[in-house]
Design a protein around this motif. Sequence first.
Motif, PDB file in Angstrom:
ATOM      1  N   ASP A 184       0.913  -1.382   0.060  1.00  0.00           N
ATOM      2  CA  ASP A 184      -0.222  -0.115  -0.008  1.00  0.00           C
ATOM      3  C   ASP A 184       0.998   1.170   0.010  1.00  0.00           C
ATOM      4  OD1 ASP A 184      -2.280  -1.358   0.038  1.00  0.00           O
ATOM      5  OD2 ASP A 184      -2.664  -1.190   2.161  1.00  0.00           O
ATOM      6  N   GLU A 185       2.032   1.216   0.638  1.00  0.00           N
ATOM      7  CA  GLU A 185       2.882   2.491   0.677  1.00  0.00           C
ATOM      8  C   GLU A 185       3.758   2.277  -0.438  1.00  0.00           C
ATOM      9  OE1 GLU A 185       5.049   5.685   1.850  1.00  0.00           O
ATOM     10  OE2 GLU A 185       3.130   4.866   2.966  1.00  0.00           O
ATOM     11  N   TYR A 186       4.608   1.101  -0.859  1.00  0.00           N
ATOM     12  CA  TYR A 186       5.687   1.211  -1.698  1.00  0.00           C
ATOM     13  C   TYR A 186       5.188   0.869  -3.063  1.00  0.00           C
ATOM     14  CZ  TYR A 186       8.541   0.999   2.425  1.00  0.00           C
ATOM     15  OH  TYR A 186       8.904   1.334   3.983  1.00  0.00           O
TER      16      TYR A 186
ATOM     17  N   THR B 110       0.836   4.096  -2.979  1.00  0.00           N
ATOM     18  CA  THR B 110       0.984   5.657  -2.524  1.00  0.00           C
ATOM     19  C   THR B 110       1.514   6.538  -3.647  1.00  0.00           C
ATOM     20  OG1 THR B 110       1.070   4.896  -0.133  1.00  0.00           O
ATOM     21  CG2 THR B 110       1.778   7.151  -0.943  1.00  0.00           C
TER      22      THR B 110
ATOM     23  N   GLY C 112       4.731  11.396  -1.721  1.00  0.00           N
ATOM     24  CA  GLY C 112       5.323  11.144  -0.578  1.00  0.00           C
ATOM     25  C   GLY C 112       6.109  12.290  -0.040  1.00  0.00           C
TER      26      GLY C 112
ATOM     27  N   ARG D  66      11.231   2.825  -2.305  1.00  0.00           N
ATOM     28  CA  ARG D  66      11.065   4.180  -1.501  1.00  0.00           C
ATOM     29  C   ARG D  66      12.346   5.018  -1.730  1.00  0.00           C
ATOM     30  NH1 ARG D  66      12.934   0.813   4.080  1.00  0.00           N
ATOM     31  NH2 ARG D  66      15.127   0.585   3.531  1.00  0.00           N
TER      32      ARG D  66
ATOM     33  N   LYS E 277      10.611   7.711   4.101  1.00  0.00           N
ATOM     34  CA  LYS E 277       9.101   8.105   4.843  1.00  0.00           C
ATOM     35  C   LYS E 277       8.557   6.755   5.281  1.00  0.00           C
ATOM     36  CE  LYS E 277       4.367   9.051   3.256  1.00  0.00           C
ATOM     37  NZ  LYS E 277       4.171   7.893   3.787  1.00  0.00           N
TER      38      LYS E 277
ATOM     39  N   PRO F  91       6.119   4.123   6.488  1.00  0.00           N
ATOM     40  CA  PRO F  91       4.531   3.714   5.816  1.00  0.00           C
ATOM     41  C   PRO F  91       3.504   4.181   6.426  1.00  0.00           C
ATOM     42  CG  PRO F  91       6.286   1.800   5.951  1.00  0.00           C
ATOM     43  CD  PRO F  91       6.821   3.220   6.612  1.00  0.00           C
ATOM     44  N   PHE F  92       2.477   4.222   5.855  1.00  0.00           N
ATOM     45  CA  PHE F  92       1.148   4.780   6.016  1.00  0.00           C
ATOM     46  C   PHE F  92       0.922   5.834   7.173  1.00  0.00           C
ATOM     47  CE2 PHE F  92       1.925  -0.115   6.813  1.00  0.00           C
ATOM     48  CZ  PHE F  92       1.710  -0.521   5.493  1.00  0.00           C
TER      49      PHE F  92
ATOM     50  N   TYR G 206       1.537  10.311   6.756  1.00  0.00           N
ATOM     51  CA  TYR G 206       1.884  11.737   6.000  1.00  0.00           C
ATOM     52  C   TYR G 206       1.511  12.822   6.858  1.00  0.00           C
ATOM     53  CZ  TYR G 206       2.249  15.152   2.199  1.00  0.00           C
ATOM     54  OH  TYR G 206       2.778  16.102   1.359  1.00  0.00           O
TER      55      TYR G 206
ATOM     56  N   ASP H 291       6.435  11.558  10.097  1.00  0.00           N
ATOM     57  CA  ASP H 291       6.310  10.535   9.020  1.00  0.00           C
ATOM     58  C   ASP H 291       7.845  10.270   8.469  1.00  0.00           C
ATOM     59  OD1 ASP H 291       6.908  12.985   7.762  1.00  0.00           O
ATOM     60  OD2 ASP H 291       5.190  12.820   6.186  1.00  0.00           O
TER      61      ASP H 291
END
Length: 708
Positions: A170-172, A175, A178, A301, A437, A439-440, A442, A449
């Motif tokens: 979900d992040e890498y 998203t 960033g 990332r 950053k 994850p999850f 911001y 973050d």
Amino acid sequence: MSSLTVEQIYLYPLENARNHHTDTYELVHDEENPIPVLRRGQKFTLALRFSDRAYDKTKDIIRLIFSFGPDPITIKGTQGVVTVDPTKKYADTGKLWNVGLLALMENTLTVEIYSPPDCPVGIWSLKVETNTQKSSEPDKIQNYENDLYLLFNPWNCDDLVCMPEKRLLDEYILTDVGKIWVGPYGSSRGREWVFGQFDACILPAAMLMFERSGLPSTSRGDPVKVVRVISKLVNSNDDDGILIGKWDGEYDDGTAPAAWSGSIEILQKFLDTQEPVGYGQCWVFAGVVTTICRALGIPSRVVSNLVSGHDSNSTITIDKYFDEKNVELEDYNTDSIWNFHVWNDVWMTRPDLPEGYGGWQAVDATPQETSDSVYQCGPASVYAIKNGAIGCNYDVPFMIAAVNADIMRWKRNPECDLGYSKISCNKYHIGRVILTKKPFMYDPNGDRDREDVTLQYKSKEGSKAERLSLLNAVRSSHIGKVIYELPDAELGDVEFDLEELDLINIGDDFNLIVKMKNKSNEIRHIEALLSANSVFYTGIIHNSIKKAELKYSLAPNSSEKMKLVIRSDEYLDKLVEYCNIKIFAIANVTETSQTWADEDDFQVIKPKIKIKVPSSVPIRTPTVITLRFVNPLKKTLTNCQFNISGPSIIRSQVMMHPDVKPGAKVKVTTEIMLTSVGDKKLVATFSSKELLDITGSAKIEVFDDNEE
């Protein structure tokens, strides 16, 4: 019986996309011409409609041929040929293309296709061949009219880019906004960046990049080779790549690196002009790399190394040379220390390396040093970097120097065999902290973050494990072994300490202070040179701000401070982009010939853009936003512009602004239209000829009044 005539081939772009984690790609949602975006190693549905009659299970032959690149061939994995078997209801999984028959309704046949988890990634074509049993007639052929994208599949455990912890995707992967940490140690900040990997221009721009790469079609399923090519082609030094690197502060014929707010505008310009885009710096290169990697399905990332070593001669040291009078020998000093340097980590298994060297791999698209005769770097196993495993491809020694080299200072000395004596060795300055950053999270207004990943790159500084891994790496360099075998300079009886500066707001005065302590029972005479210089973030000096030669008589067992006061009017006109300043001190003790030197970098802090926007707004409703900040300089800002962007909100809107007088408020108002629901992020930058790198961001929740 004549062969079936295919009237339409339908790939259910949106329906398949939902199952393939690709439903956020704009190409899929194109109202006139939706493009299928799929992931390899996963089943997808396809329908064939025939114009003349229904499919006859006993007599008709239907072949689907998927092709990639020029001269596709099945044995090399660039072609998949599957024949519909009426007895087979579902496609098998495994290492080969496969097909299963799902449904037959009148003149429409629905099948399920499986693509191998190692097939090439990019644009595939599809054609359907029909014939009948024992027919001597040639096959009827119908080509699918659109492109078909097949991407890496990090959700599939058989794909080399698979992440075991799926929630991190979900992040890498997913998203699209960033942060990239920029600035010297002590004053770094998370700079907002719109990756925008789902924008309609991203995949076509990536395909243009690969066309220029020279990477064979057969290699485009190997993530190791793919990311190495990305590191080569995101810069334009050897090929007509995406970005032109520039660090001299002169950007009138292009866009200043600090003016970019994300990757979309860069990749759209590259796609439109078919030429490299000006200009990029390390964090811009890294932002574009993560955009391309996430778009292709490679977890990525952005990583920022605060105080980064640039080893130019493979010694795994950062060497600085001085003459007998403590004057720096600039022609000899080819190594450099960047205030910060930004690269990328990508996730993959490494079948080309011993077990355990998979996971995060460092990839650097900034053109610093050549690798295999071109400007590229990585993928270097982060585990190999930490353990000093220099024999693991690719570019591990260079990355070790970036995060863990020792700084060695040398003074000309004809009495030494090498012609120089070692006057200091700093084992702790390089790689002060390595950030990415979290994850999850911001945080539009702060740095909550940020995630410290230093210990993923090296053991605790000063520990036995850290020293052993560095010395293990030094084995690769003959010169490096000679240097590290030399004893460190003996400690004298005068202690020196250069005070690190706290945050300095632009326009404030500051002091360069060195603490001295005489631990002997005799007087000590000190001669020192203190200086402050404005520098580019690469460590290159641009302007001398102030310097002073000082002499002290230090009484036995006493302490004293030497100080150099720098006023704002002495440095403001000499600052360059990002407002970085280097302070340096070198001192000699007359009685013992002890020499000491140290340096520090810091950034004069600039204001952030405050974005006024409603916390929640209804979809498809015009929304007014306001951007403001105060000119902190005592001079007028010219050539002013704002750049505003945000996926699904606004696509890189540039607004020019009149000149801004000293100390004046800068304020602009604009209107945006939000077209999709959910939490959205807005990113803004301000740039002028006199002041760069003013940024800000805000969160917006978009809701639909019509939803129950």
